[in-house]
Scaffold this motif. Structure first.
Motif, PDB file in Angstrom:
ATOM      1  N   SER A  57       0.828  -1.212   0.000  1.00 43.30           N
ATOM      2  CA  SER A  57       0.000   0.000   0.000  1.00 43.30           C
ATOM      3  C   SER A  57       0.865   1.266   0.000  1.00 43.30           C
ATOM      4  O   SER A  57       0.499   2.265  -0.631  1.00 43.30           O
ATOM      5  CB  SER A  57      -0.953   0.003   1.194  1.00 43.30           C
ATOM      6  N   TYR A  58       2.009   1.236   0.673  1.00 38.54           N
ATOM      7  CA  TYR A  58       2.909   2.394   0.671  1.00 38.54           C
ATOM      8  C   TYR A  58       3.626   2.527  -0.667  1.00 38.54           C
ATOM      9  O   TYR A  58       3.795   3.636  -1.170  1.00 38.54           O
ATOM     10  CB  TYR A  58       3.932   2.288   1.804  1.00 38.54           C
ATOM     11  N   ILE A  59       4.032   1.416  -1.240  1.00 36.51           N
ATOM     12  CA  ILE A  59       4.736   1.447  -2.524  1.00 36.51           C
ATOM     13  C   ILE A  59       3.813   1.975  -3.616  1.00 36.51           C
ATOM     14  O   ILE A  59       4.199   2.805  -4.436  1.00 36.51           O
ATOM     15  CB  ILE A  59       5.275   0.043  -2.885  1.00 36.51           C
ATOM     16  N   ARG A  60       2.575   1.536  -3.595  1.00 41.12           N
ATOM     17  CA  ARG A  60       1.582   1.974  -4.581  1.00 41.12           C
ATOM     18  C   ARG A  60       1.311   3.476  -4.457  1.00 41.12           C
ATOM     19  O   ARG A  60       1.005   4.144  -5.438  1.00 41.12           O
ATOM     20  CB  ARG A  60       0.288   1.182  -4.385  1.00 41.12           C
ATOM     21  N   SER A  61       1.453   4.035  -3.250  1.00 44.96           N
ATOM     22  CA  SER A  61       1.122   5.436  -2.999  1.00 44.96           C
ATOM     23  C   SER A  61       2.285   6.408  -3.181  1.00 44.96           C
ATOM     24  O   SER A  61       2.088   7.620  -3.121  1.00 44.96           O
ATOM     25  CB  SER A  61       0.602   5.590  -1.564  1.00 44.96           C
ATOM     26  N   LEU A  62       3.483   5.906  -3.389  1.00 43.05           N
ATOM     27  CA  LEU A  62       4.660   6.777  -3.417  1.00 43.05           C
ATOM     28  C   LEU A  62       4.572   7.912  -4.438  1.00 43.05           C
ATOM     29  O   LEU A  62       5.070   9.004  -4.186  1.00 43.05           O
ATOM     30  CB  LEU A  62       5.924   5.961  -3.676  1.00 43.05           C
ATOM     31  N   ALA A  63       3.943   7.675  -5.573  1.00 43.52           N
ATOM     32  CA  ALA A  63       3.898   8.688  -6.636  1.00 43.52           C
ATOM     33  C   ALA A  63       3.078   9.914  -6.259  1.00 43.52           C
ATOM     34  O   ALA A  63       3.338  11.004  -6.753  1.00 43.52           O
ATOM     35  CB  ALA A  63       3.352   8.075  -7.923  1.00 43.52           C
ATOM     36  N   HIS A  64       2.105   9.746  -5.348  1.00 43.02           N
ATOM     37  CA  HIS A  64       1.168  10.848  -5.104  1.00 43.02           C
ATOM     38  C   HIS A  64       0.904  11.150  -3.632  1.00 43.02           C
ATOM     39  O   HIS A  64       0.145  12.073  -3.327  1.00 43.02           O
ATOM     40  CB  HIS A  64      -0.165  10.556  -5.803  1.00 43.02           C
ATOM     41  N   ASP A  65       1.526  10.447  -2.735  1.00 40.63           N
ATOM     42  CA  ASP A  65       1.226  10.611  -1.310  1.00 40.63           C
ATOM     43  C   ASP A  65       2.487  10.996  -0.546  1.00 40.63           C
ATOM     44  O   ASP A  65       3.395  10.188  -0.373  1.00 40.63           O
ATOM     45  CB  ASP A  65       0.655   9.297  -0.769  1.00 40.63           C
ATOM     46  N   THR A  98      10.989   2.939  -9.573  1.00 48.50           N
ATOM     47  CA  THR A  98      11.790   4.162  -9.503  1.00 48.50           C
ATOM     48  C   THR A  98      11.538   4.914  -8.207  1.00 48.50           C
ATOM     49  O   THR A  98      12.487   5.342  -7.534  1.00 48.50           O
ATOM     50  CB  THR A  98      11.474   5.072 -10.712  1.00 48.50           C
ATOM     51  N   PHE A  99      10.277   5.071  -7.829  1.00 52.68           N
ATOM     52  CA  PHE A  99       9.955   5.786  -6.593  1.00 52.68           C
ATOM     53  C   PHE A  99      10.466   5.038  -5.361  1.00 52.68           C
ATOM     54  O   PHE A  99      10.990   5.659  -4.427  1.00 52.68           O
ATOM     55  CB  PHE A  99       8.449   6.035  -6.472  1.00 52.68           C
ATOM     56  N   ALA A 100      10.333   3.729  -5.337  1.00 54.63           N
ATOM     57  CA  ALA A 100      10.803   2.941  -4.183  1.00 54.63           C
ATOM     58  C   ALA A 100      12.323   3.023  -4.063  1.00 54.63           C
ATOM     59  O   ALA A 100      12.864   3.174  -2.958  1.00 54.63           O
ATOM     60  CB  ALA A 100      10.350   1.487  -4.316  1.00 54.63           C
ATOM     61  N   ARG A 101      13.006   2.934  -5.171  1.00 53.38           N
ATOM     62  CA  ARG A 101      14.469   3.032  -5.156  1.00 53.38           C
ATOM     63  C   ARG A 101      14.899   4.428  -4.711  1.00 53.38           C
ATOM     64  O   ARG A 101      15.818   4.569  -3.903  1.00 53.38           O
ATOM     65  CB  ARG A 101      15.024   2.708  -6.538  1.00 53.38           C
ATOM     66  N   THR A 102      14.230   5.455  -5.219  1.00 54.83           N
ATOM     67  CA  THR A 102      14.548   6.833  -4.840  1.00 54.83           C
ATOM     68  C   THR A 102      14.293   7.064  -3.356  1.00 54.83           C
ATOM     69  O   THR A 102      15.044   7.795  -2.697  1.00 54.83           O
ATOM     70  CB  THR A 102      13.714   7.823  -5.686  1.00 54.83           C
TER      71      THR A 102
END
Length: 137
Positions: A57-65, A98-102
């Motif tokens: 749920s956190y990984i899915r939300s990284l782009a906008h949360d 990309t967001f998770a790695r960043t």
């Protein structure tokens, strides 16, 4: 070996001793679905764990949360200090990767890298495919 937050929060001294004994035998202990229950950052200091798996749920939300971004980044920084591996669970797109790695995740799992397979089929995939089945940053 994976334990959930529920098990971690209810861990008695005896359970902690058993987890330490398993680590002594060479098992790696992962805290699964971190962020879904009542487990706080303090558990990262007290539990005998080798890795933390951040809930999808956190990984899915990284782009906008922003809260998810801060949570994952803070968790990654604390884990780095504690020498704990951070695993992003459920990575399904290149954007999530990309967001998770960043954010600081160092290991990744999910359909973006491959579908689950029985052990006998996985060994065939490893031999036939030049792409890695596991990815660490």
């Amino acid at each position: 070996m994976e334990i959930t937050e529920t098990v971690a929060t209810a861990a008695t001294p005896e359970i902690l001793r058993r987890l330490e004994a398993l680590r002594g035998l060479g098992f790696h202990i992962a805290l699964d679905d971190f962020g879904t229950g009542h487990c706080g950052f303090n558990y990262l200091k007290t539990l005998p764990i080798d890795s933390v798996k951040i809930d999808r749920s956190y990984i899915r939300s990284l782009a906008h949360d922003q809260v998810a971004q801060i949570f994952v980044s803070a968790l990654a920084q604390i884990a780095r200090i504690q020498d704990i591996t951070i695993v992003a669970e459920g990575v399904e797109t290149s954007e999530e990767f990309t967001f998770a790695r960043t954010a600081g995740c160092s290991r990744f799992q999910g359909y973006f890298f491959g579908k689950p397979a029985p052990r006998d089929k996985a060994s065939v995939l490893c031999a036939a495919d030049s792409k890695p089945l596991a990815l660490s940053a």
